[in-house]
Motif scaffolding. Structure first.
Motif, PDB file in Angstrom:
ATOM      1  N   ILE A 113     -12.712 -18.171 -10.217  1.00  0.00           N
ATOM      2  CA  ILE A 113     -13.321 -17.125  -9.390  1.00  0.00           C
ATOM      3  C   ILE A 113     -14.134 -17.749  -8.259  1.00  0.00           C
ATOM      4  N   ARG A 114     -14.872 -18.798  -8.562  1.00  0.00           N
ATOM      5  CA  ARG A 114     -15.674 -19.469  -7.533  1.00  0.00           C
ATOM      6  C   ARG A 114     -14.778 -20.035  -6.426  1.00  0.00           C
ATOM      7  N   ILE A 115     -13.634 -20.555  -6.812  1.00  0.00           N
ATOM      8  CA  ILE A 115     -12.700 -21.101  -5.826  1.00  0.00           C
ATOM      9  C   ILE A 115     -12.171 -20.015  -4.905  1.00  0.00           C
ATOM     10  N   VAL A 116     -11.693 -18.910  -5.481  1.00  0.00           N
ATOM     11  CA  VAL A 116     -11.038 -17.894  -4.657  1.00  0.00           C
ATOM     12  C   VAL A 116     -12.016 -16.981  -3.941  1.00  0.00           C
ATOM     13  N   THR A 117     -13.325 -17.078  -4.269  1.00  0.00           N
ATOM     14  CA  THR A 117     -14.309 -16.243  -3.572  1.00  0.00           C
ATOM     15  C   THR A 117     -15.266 -17.040  -2.689  1.00  0.00           C
ATOM     16  N   ARG A 118     -15.342 -18.371  -2.889  1.00  0.00           N
ATOM     17  CA  ARG A 118     -16.288 -19.168  -2.100  1.00  0.00           C
ATOM     18  C   ARG A 118     -15.710 -20.476  -1.571  1.00  0.00           C
ATOM     19  N   GLN A 162       1.125  -8.594  -3.035  1.00  0.00           N
ATOM     20  CA  GLN A 162       1.959  -9.666  -2.497  1.00  0.00           C
ATOM     21  C   GLN A 162       1.142 -10.615  -1.623  1.00  0.00           C
ATOM     22  N   ARG A 163       0.259 -10.052  -0.814  1.00  0.00           N
ATOM     23  CA  ARG A 163      -0.587 -10.889   0.042  1.00  0.00           C
ATOM     24  C   ARG A 163      -1.504 -11.758  -0.813  1.00  0.00           C
ATOM     25  N   ASP A 164      -2.021 -11.206  -1.909  1.00  0.00           N
ATOM     26  CA  ASP A 164      -2.850 -12.006  -2.821  1.00  0.00           C
ATOM     27  C   ASP A 164      -2.052 -13.189  -3.357  1.00  0.00           C
ATOM     28  N   ARG A 165      -0.843 -12.905  -3.843  1.00  0.00           N
ATOM     29  CA  ARG A 165       0.000 -13.969  -4.388  1.00  0.00           C
ATOM     30  C   ARG A 165       0.242 -15.047  -3.343  1.00  0.00           C
ATOM     31  N   ASP A 166       0.552 -14.633  -2.113  1.00  0.00           N
ATOM     32  CA  ASP A 166       0.866 -15.599  -1.064  1.00  0.00           C
ATOM     33  C   ASP A 166      -0.358 -16.429  -0.693  1.00  0.00           C
ATOM     34  N   ARG A 167      -1.532 -15.815  -0.663  1.00  0.00           N
ATOM     35  CA  ARG A 167      -2.752 -16.561  -0.350  1.00  0.00           C
ATOM     36  C   ARG A 167      -3.052 -17.607  -1.431  1.00  0.00           C
ATOM     37  N   ILE A 168      -2.798 -17.247  -2.665  1.00  0.00           N
ATOM     38  CA  ILE A 168      -3.009 -18.205  -3.763  1.00  0.00           C
ATOM     39  C   ILE A 168      -2.059 -19.388  -3.616  1.00  0.00           C
ATOM     40  N   ASP A 209     -15.380 -16.390   3.406  1.00  0.00           N
ATOM     41  CA  ASP A 209     -15.141 -17.516   2.503  1.00  0.00           C
ATOM     42  C   ASP A 209     -14.201 -17.049   1.390  1.00  0.00           C
ATOM     43  N   GLY A 210     -13.500 -17.994   0.771  1.00  0.00           N
ATOM     44  CA  GLY A 210     -12.564 -17.642  -0.282  1.00  0.00           C
ATOM     45  C   GLY A 210     -11.284 -17.054   0.284  1.00  0.00           C
ATOM     46  N   LEU A 211     -10.559 -16.343  -0.580  1.00  0.00           N
ATOM     47  CA  LEU A 211      -9.267 -15.768  -0.201  1.00  0.00           C
ATOM     48  C   LEU A 211      -9.336 -14.263   0.017  1.00  0.00           C
ATOM     49  N   ASN A 212     -10.491 -13.652  -0.264  1.00  0.00           N
ATOM     50  CA  ASN A 212     -10.673 -12.203  -0.090  1.00  0.00           C
ATOM     51  C   ASN A 212      -9.573 -11.424  -0.813  1.00  0.00           C
ATOM     52  N   LEU A 213      -9.382 -11.738  -2.079  1.00  0.00           N
ATOM     53  CA  LEU A 213      -8.347 -11.089  -2.879  1.00  0.00           C
ATOM     54  C   LEU A 213      -8.758  -9.669  -3.241  1.00  0.00           C
ATOM     55  N   THR A 214      -7.786  -8.882  -3.659  1.00  0.00           N
ATOM     56  CA  THR A 214      -8.087  -7.513  -4.074  1.00  0.00           C
ATOM     57  C   THR A 214      -8.887  -7.501  -5.376  1.00  0.00           C
ATOM     58  N   ALA A 251       0.856   1.433 -14.557  1.00  0.00           N
ATOM     59  CA  ALA A 251       0.894   0.196 -13.776  1.00  0.00           C
ATOM     60  C   ALA A 251      -0.148   0.241 -12.668  1.00  0.00           C
ATOM     61  N   SER A 252      -0.592  -0.923 -12.241  1.00  0.00           N
ATOM     62  CA  SER A 252      -1.463  -1.004 -11.072  1.00  0.00           C
ATOM     63  C   SER A 252      -0.629  -0.728  -9.828  1.00  0.00           C
ATOM     64  N   ASP A 253      -1.204   0.012  -8.904  1.00  0.00           N
ATOM     65  CA  ASP A 253      -0.483   0.415  -7.696  1.00  0.00           C
ATOM     66  C   ASP A 253      -1.202  -0.172  -6.480  1.00  0.00           C
ATOM     67  N   PRO A 254      -0.547  -1.053  -5.710  1.00  0.00           N
ATOM     68  CA  PRO A 254      -1.231  -1.627  -4.558  1.00  0.00           C
ATOM     69  C   PRO A 254      -1.651  -0.591  -3.524  1.00  0.00           C
ATOM     70  N   ALA A 255      -0.964   0.536  -3.485  1.00  0.00           N
ATOM     71  CA  ALA A 255      -1.316   1.581  -2.524  1.00  0.00           C
ATOM     72  C   ALA A 255      -2.656   2.222  -2.849  1.00  0.00           C
ATOM     73  N   THR A 256      -3.087   2.130  -4.113  1.00  0.00           N
ATOM     74  CA  THR A 256      -4.382   2.713  -4.500  1.00  0.00           C
ATOM     75  C   THR A 256      -5.340   1.628  -4.990  1.00  0.00           C
ATOM     76  N   SER A 257      -5.142   0.404  -4.518  1.00  0.00           N
ATOM     77  CA  SER A 257      -6.028  -0.701  -4.887  1.00  0.00           C
ATOM     78  C   SER A 257      -7.478  -0.376  -4.528  1.00  0.00           C
ATOM     79  N   ARG A 258      -8.399  -0.933  -5.296  1.00  0.00           N
ATOM     80  CA  ARG A 258      -9.817  -0.779  -4.986  1.00  0.00           C
ATOM     81  C   ARG A 258     -10.250  -1.632  -3.800  1.00  0.00           C
ATOM     82  N   GLY A 259      -9.312  -2.384  -3.264  1.00  0.00           N
ATOM     83  CA  GLY A 259      -9.558  -3.062  -2.002  1.00  0.00           C
ATOM     84  C   GLY A 259     -10.180  -4.436  -2.136  1.00  0.00           C
TER      85      GLY A 259
END
Length: 392
Positions: A126-131, A29-35, A140-145, A6-14
């Motif tokens: 991708i353009r929406i969530v990054t720009r 969780q923060r990514d989900r909430d920002r979306i 700009d964007g949501l600065n998701l992981t 599984a993906s682990d948020p504690a070791t996310s690539r940031g």
């Protein structure tokens, strides 16, 4: 219990722009909430799934579809020991890039953008969530992981490689700044989101098609998978009224698709024996799949929906009408960018030529809701508003 793969948020690539971690929420969780709080997510309420959103209160919109996909993704991810917050985030974001009027609008905009690199709704997300989402002071964007962005970009599989078409501009632009490893598969959570999309729309398109009287329950009772579900309902509750009979049959159909994906994916994981999430990305094949027999049945159902729903005569009539709305608006904005709202004028000034302007116009039109696109068309072009169904 979290699985080793599984993906682990504690070791996310940031994140592209580093931020302090939250004391209350994981990175995913923060990514989900920002979306959820994004403007583009709210606009999905008034965007076509299968029927133009103002044509009925009970038909799915892109928003209700995305919520259904997220619910399925969370269920499957939990059953597989995955990070269900990440699966939910990708599911909620997967349709952010859709134009008004569903795939009819996308087809029209892609043809108009052909001289400028084309248009693809996955890349547009991708353009929406990054720009294009511009609410935060530091970026700009949501600065998701990285993991969430990877999942949005390639939840259906690799998008870069020698046998694949060139990357859409929006993906190439972001990948140059933040390598998403687009030639590999995504993590399991994103693959779960992709199959959850299939489950949700196969279920609800049957439901919406029945409500729109494009076919009857007795007709779909002849389809594989659905037939057994209807027969079980009729055996348990003979003489059940039509509304409850439909609901009971389709919820069983829904459940069987979910159960099949979980069972097939567990078998594939047992065969691969991945020790970490990276093993999934380099497995060379999708790990989250339907079984072969169920996939064959789903193809039969899709064939039925294509001919009886997506290409029904009155639906095709609306497809032509709403494609004309997009075709009319695009050249108007290209010829007179001053028609764009004031807050878009800084982007127009920095566009750097016709291609840059075309991307801004595409961003603006793609962000429109069905309702707003029709209003703008009435204001700028005139003519009566289309009023039938539109295909997904």
């Amino acid at each position: 219990m979290r699985a080793a793969y599984a993906s682990d948020p504690a070791t996310s690539r940031g994140r592209l722009t580093p931020e302090e971690e939250s004391a209350l929420r994981s990175a995913f969780q923060r990514d989900r909430d920002r979306i959820i709080h994004a403007s583009a997510f709210r606009r999905l309420k008034h965007k076509t799934q299968v029927f133009v959103e103002h044509e009925g209160d009970y038909y799915r919109t892109r928003l209700t579809h995305s919520l259904e996909v997220a619910q399925v993704a969370r269920t499957i991810a939990r059953a597989l020991g995955l990070d269900f917050d990440l699966a939910e985030a990708v599911a909620l974001a997967h349709d952010l890039g859709h134009t008004p009027f569903g795939h009819a609008g996308e087809d029209a905009l892609d043809a108009l953008m052909a001289p400028y690199g084309g248009f693809d709704h996955n890349a547009q997300a991708i353009r929406i969530v990054t720009r294009l989402e511009r609410h935060y002071a530091g970026f700009d964007g949501l600065n998701l992981t990285w993991e969430t962005l990877e999942g949005i970009a390639k939840h259906n599989g690799p998008v870069a490689g020698p046998k694949l078409p060139p990357l859409p501009y929006a993906l190439a632009d972001y990948d140059a700044r933040h390598d998403l490893e687009l030639a590999t598969h995504a993590g399991l959570e994103a693959q779960v989101a992709a199959l959850s999309d299939d489950i949700a729309y196969n279920h609800h398109d049957l439901h919406d098609g029945l409500r729109a009287d494009l076919f009857t329950l007795d007709e779909i009772a002849e389809l594989p998978l659905v037939a057994d579900c209807v027969a079980e309902v009729d055996r348990l509750w003979p003489g059940l009224d039509a509304h409850r009979r439909r609901h009971e049959a389709l919820r069983r159909f829904f459940g069987r698709l979910v159960e099949d994906v979980v069972a097939e994916t567990r078998a594939r994981l047992a065969q691969l024996a991945p020790a970490q999430a990276a093993d999934i990305r380099h497995a060379g094949r999708m790990m989250v799949r339907f079984s072969d027999p169920v996939w064959r049945d789903i193809r039969t159902i899709r064939h039925f929906l294509f001919h009886r729903m997506y290409r029904a005569p009155r639906v095709m009539e609306m497809r032509a009408a709403v494609m004309d709305v997009v075709r009319d608006l695009f050249p108007l904005y290209m010829a007179d960018p001053a028609l764009l709202p004031e807050r878009w004028q800084a982007d127009v000034a920095a566009a750097g030529g016709e291609t840059g302007l075309a991307r801004i116009v595409a961003d603006y039109i793609a962000g429109m809701t069905d309702r707003f696109a029709l209003q703008q068309h009435e204001r700028l072009v005139g003519g009566a508003r289309p009023a039938l169904a539109v295909p997904r």
